[in-house]
Design a protein around this motif. Structure first.
Motif, PDB file in Angstrom:
ATOM      1  N   ILE A 102       0.847  -0.932  -0.424  1.00 55.11           N
ATOM      2  CA  ILE A 102      -0.018   0.058  -0.045  1.00 55.11           C
ATOM      3  C   ILE A 102       0.903   1.249   0.014  1.00 55.11           C
ATOM      4  CG2 ILE A 102      -1.714   1.263   1.371  1.00 55.11           C
ATOM      5  CD1 ILE A 102      -2.989  -0.967  -0.056  1.00 55.11           C
ATOM      6  N   LYS A 103       1.813   1.271   0.907  1.00 54.41           N
ATOM      7  CA  LYS A 103       2.822   2.456   0.893  1.00 54.41           C
ATOM      8  C   LYS A 103       3.611   2.739  -0.603  1.00 54.41           C
ATOM      9  CE  LYS A 103       4.221   1.910   5.828  1.00 54.41           C
ATOM     10  NZ  LYS A 103       5.373   1.770   6.593  1.00 54.41           N
ATOM     11  N   GLU A 104       4.028   1.607  -1.112  1.00 54.14           N
ATOM     12  CA  GLU A 104       4.587   1.787  -2.306  1.00 54.14           C
ATOM     13  C   GLU A 104       3.503   2.413  -3.414  1.00 54.14           C
ATOM     14  OE1 GLU A 104       7.226  -1.002  -5.431  1.00 54.14           O
ATOM     15  OE2 GLU A 104       6.620  -1.690  -3.761  1.00 54.14           O
ATOM     16  N   TYR A 105       2.354   1.707  -3.439  1.00 58.05           N
ATOM     17  CA  TYR A 105       1.230   2.104  -4.424  1.00 58.05           C
ATOM     18  C   TYR A 105       1.002   3.852  -4.168  1.00 58.05           C
ATOM     19  CZ  TYR A 105      -3.650   2.779  -6.363  1.00 58.05           C
ATOM     20  OH  TYR A 105      -4.433   3.021  -7.157  1.00 58.05           O
ATOM     21  N   ARG A 106       0.937   4.103  -2.951  1.00 60.10           N
ATOM     22  CA  ARG A 106       0.460   5.416  -2.642  1.00 60.10           C
ATOM     23  C   ARG A 106       1.549   6.437  -3.065  1.00 60.10           C
ATOM     24  NH1 ARG A 106      -2.697   4.238   2.908  1.00 60.10           N
ATOM     25  NH2 ARG A 106      -4.676   3.974   2.168  1.00 60.10           N
ATOM     26  N   TRP A 107       2.815   6.051  -2.646  1.00 61.66           N
ATOM     27  CA  TRP A 107       3.987   7.130  -3.046  1.00 61.66           C
ATOM     28  C   TRP A 107       4.072   7.281  -4.665  1.00 61.66           C
ATOM     29  CZ3 TRP A 107       5.670  10.469  -0.110  1.00 61.66           C
ATOM     30  CH2 TRP A 107       6.086  10.246   1.125  1.00 61.66           C
ATOM     31  N   ALA A 108       3.824   6.069  -5.184  1.00 60.35           N
ATOM     32  CA  ALA A 108       4.022   5.971  -6.764  1.00 60.35           C
ATOM     33  C   ALA A 108       2.786   7.073  -7.268  1.00 60.35           C
ATOM     34  CB  ALA A 108       3.660   4.735  -7.410  1.00 60.35           C
ATOM     35  N   ARG A 109       1.587   7.079  -6.792  1.00 61.53           N
ATOM     36  CA  ARG A 109       0.500   7.917  -7.093  1.00 61.53           C
ATOM     37  C   ARG A 109       0.840   9.382  -6.753  1.00 61.53           C
ATOM     38  NH1 ARG A 109      -5.047   5.886  -4.983  1.00 61.53           N
ATOM     39  NH2 ARG A 109      -5.717   7.115  -6.678  1.00 61.53           N
ATOM     40  N   TRP A 110       1.532   9.470  -5.358  1.00 64.17           N
ATOM     41  CA  TRP A 110       1.622  10.851  -4.999  1.00 64.17           C
ATOM     42  C   TRP A 110       2.836  11.451  -5.898  1.00 64.17           C
ATOM     43  CZ3 TRP A 110       0.527  15.217  -3.112  1.00 64.17           C
ATOM     44  CH2 TRP A 110       1.725  16.283  -2.745  1.00 64.17           C
ATOM     45  N   LYS A 111       3.766  10.948  -6.219  1.00 65.18           N
ATOM     46  CA  LYS A 111       5.129  11.339  -6.993  1.00 65.18           C
ATOM     47  C   LYS A 111       4.529  11.624  -8.250  1.00 65.18           C
ATOM     48  CE  LYS A 111       8.616   9.196  -4.235  1.00 65.18           C
ATOM     49  NZ  LYS A 111       9.659   8.133  -4.495  1.00 65.18           N
ATOM     50  N   LYS A 112       3.444  11.247  -8.913  1.00 69.80           N
ATOM     51  CA  LYS A 112       3.103  11.862 -10.330  1.00 69.80           C
ATOM     52  C   LYS A 112       2.569  13.218 -10.108  1.00 69.80           C
ATOM     53  CE  LYS A 112       1.690   7.306 -12.143  1.00 69.80           C
ATOM     54  NZ  LYS A 112       0.698   6.450 -12.672  1.00 69.80           N
ATOM     55  N   LEU A 113       1.900  13.597  -9.033  1.00 72.85           N
ATOM     56  CA  LEU A 113       1.452  14.903  -8.763  1.00 72.85           C
ATOM     57  C   LEU A 113       2.858  15.938  -8.708  1.00 72.85           C
ATOM     58  CD1 LEU A 113      -1.167  16.610  -8.318  1.00 72.85           C
ATOM     59  CD2 LEU A 113      -0.813  16.491  -5.858  1.00 72.85           C
ATOM     60  N   LEU A 114       3.917  15.495  -8.479  1.00 72.26           N
ATOM     61  CA  LEU A 114       5.141  16.326  -8.342  1.00 72.26           C
ATOM     62  C   LEU A 114       5.853  16.605  -9.619  1.00 72.26           C
ATOM     63  CD1 LEU A 114       7.045  14.759  -5.036  1.00 72.26           C
ATOM     64  CD2 LEU A 114       5.262  16.707  -5.322  1.00 72.26           C
ATOM     65  N   ASN A 115       5.358  15.990 -10.703  1.00 72.75           N
ATOM     66  CA  ASN A 115       5.642  16.333 -12.060  1.00 72.75           C
ATOM     67  C   ASN A 115       5.219  17.722 -12.580  1.00 72.75           C
ATOM     68  OD1 ASN A 115       7.276  13.688 -12.181  1.00 72.75           O
ATOM     69  ND2 ASN A 115       5.454  12.628 -12.991  1.00 72.75           N
TER      70      ASN A 115
END
Length: 341
Positions: A102-115
């Protein structure tokens, strides 16, 4: 840039010392004593649900073209909420899901916002974004804009230029995500709305509350006592063991200036806390007894991080001509302003 240490001068910074000591490091080059006193507290308002909704809107909705921050507090609030969301336990049909997945999945989704581009007012807010949101990535790998603007009106111009380019490329109005406090100014929201060049989504990320006034007063009196003791030992050779005394300025003994204490304010809300406390203290006067017929007077000077804070001090009854304003809202701007007074 000043290089010689000022004689018998001190600075009280009305800001949370937990926010770093860059101001202290810069000012101690010129002044004998630097004190920090927190006058405000910031309570985070963003929730895990807020972060989840933001990420979903970006990935599956219209999406955001850029993020905006006008304070470090908003960055702190967002960073804290994101970490809580990433680490929040998740269940499916009543069963606990694998936390690491879950952590890995959420981090991956959040980091897309940082683009997407991140607009900030000033270098301090930009640095907060870099080290908290971008986790210390190299500056060249992060699209942070507006660090040299210093104020919202200048940042507005950059944002509107971005909106023009984005509208041309995408053939639609961009959607901007603005993280701000509950006391944010109208400059950006009003300017963006009047331009009709973008859709602005505001996320009230934190609320600002004043610390207990008596606690602030007690801490300020303690700071003044430490400062005057230090100034006395540095500048008065005759009898540095005499204590600090409060007395009326109408005393018949000879009064001479022993020290200048700069009171540096960083926000209008902070000014509203400090001004009445200073009024109460200055009614009595602060003196250091050096010899039977000589008292050395402490002189207070006011300084503001920028024009907004200075304007609030004027509203509170401080003479505008006596307020020193930093031309650039950072530690170097404050240092230069005090040195040039």
């Amino acid at each position: 840039m000043p290089t010689d240490k000022a004689t018998r001068s001190a600075v009280v910074l009305f800001r949370d010392p937990a926010r770093g000591d860059s101001y202290k490091a810069a000012l101690q080059e010129d002044h004998d004593v630097i004190e920090n006193i927190a006058v405000l507290e910031h309570q985070n308002l963003l929730t895990c649900s807020d972060i989840s909704n933001i990420v979903n809107e970006h990935l599956f909705g219209k999406g955001f073209a850029a993020m905006i921050f006008t304070s470090q507090n908003a960055v702190h609030a967002l960073n804290k909420a994101v970490n809580l969301w990433v680490n929040e336990k998740a269940t499916s049909h009543g069963e606990m899901l694998n936390c690491d997945d879950i952590k890995e999945y959420r981090w991956a989704r959040w980091k897309k916002l940082l683009n997407i581009p991140v607009f900030v007012v000033g270098r301090a807010t930009g640095a907060a974004c870099l080290f908290q949101l971008f986790e210390g990535r190299s500056r060249n790998s992060c699209d942070i804009r507006g660090e040299n603007t210093g104020k919202a009106s200048a940042l507005l111009s950059e944002i509107l230029e971005f909106c023009n380019a984005s509208s041309f490329l995408e053939n639609k109005r961009p959607k901007l995500l603005f993280f701000c406090g509950d006391q944010r100014r109208d400059t950006l929201p009003k300017g963006i709305a009047e331009s009709n060049k973008a859709e602005l989504v505001e996320m009230i990320s934190y609320t600002t509350v004043s610390r207990d006034q008596q606690k602030v007063k007690d801490e300020l009196l303690g700071a003044i006592d430490r400062i005057t003791t230090k100034m006395h030992s540095v500048g008065c050779a005759s009898d540095s063991s005499q204590p600090l005394v409060n007395c009326s300025s109408s005393s018949s003994t000879q009064d001479q200036t022993v020290a200048t204490i700069w009171m540096v304010l960083f926000s209008p809300s902070g000014a509203r806390v400090v001004a009445p406390i200073l009024d109460e203290i200055l009614e009595q006067g602060i003196f250091v007894q050096d010899a039977p017929n000589t008292k050395y007077r402490v002189v207070f000077r006011m300084a503001a991080i920028g024009h907004t804070t200075a304007s609030e001090l004027v509203k509170l009854g401080i003479d505008e001509q006596s307020i020193v304003k930093a031309n650039v809202p950072n530690e170097h701007g404050i240092r230069n302003a005090l040195a040039c007074w």
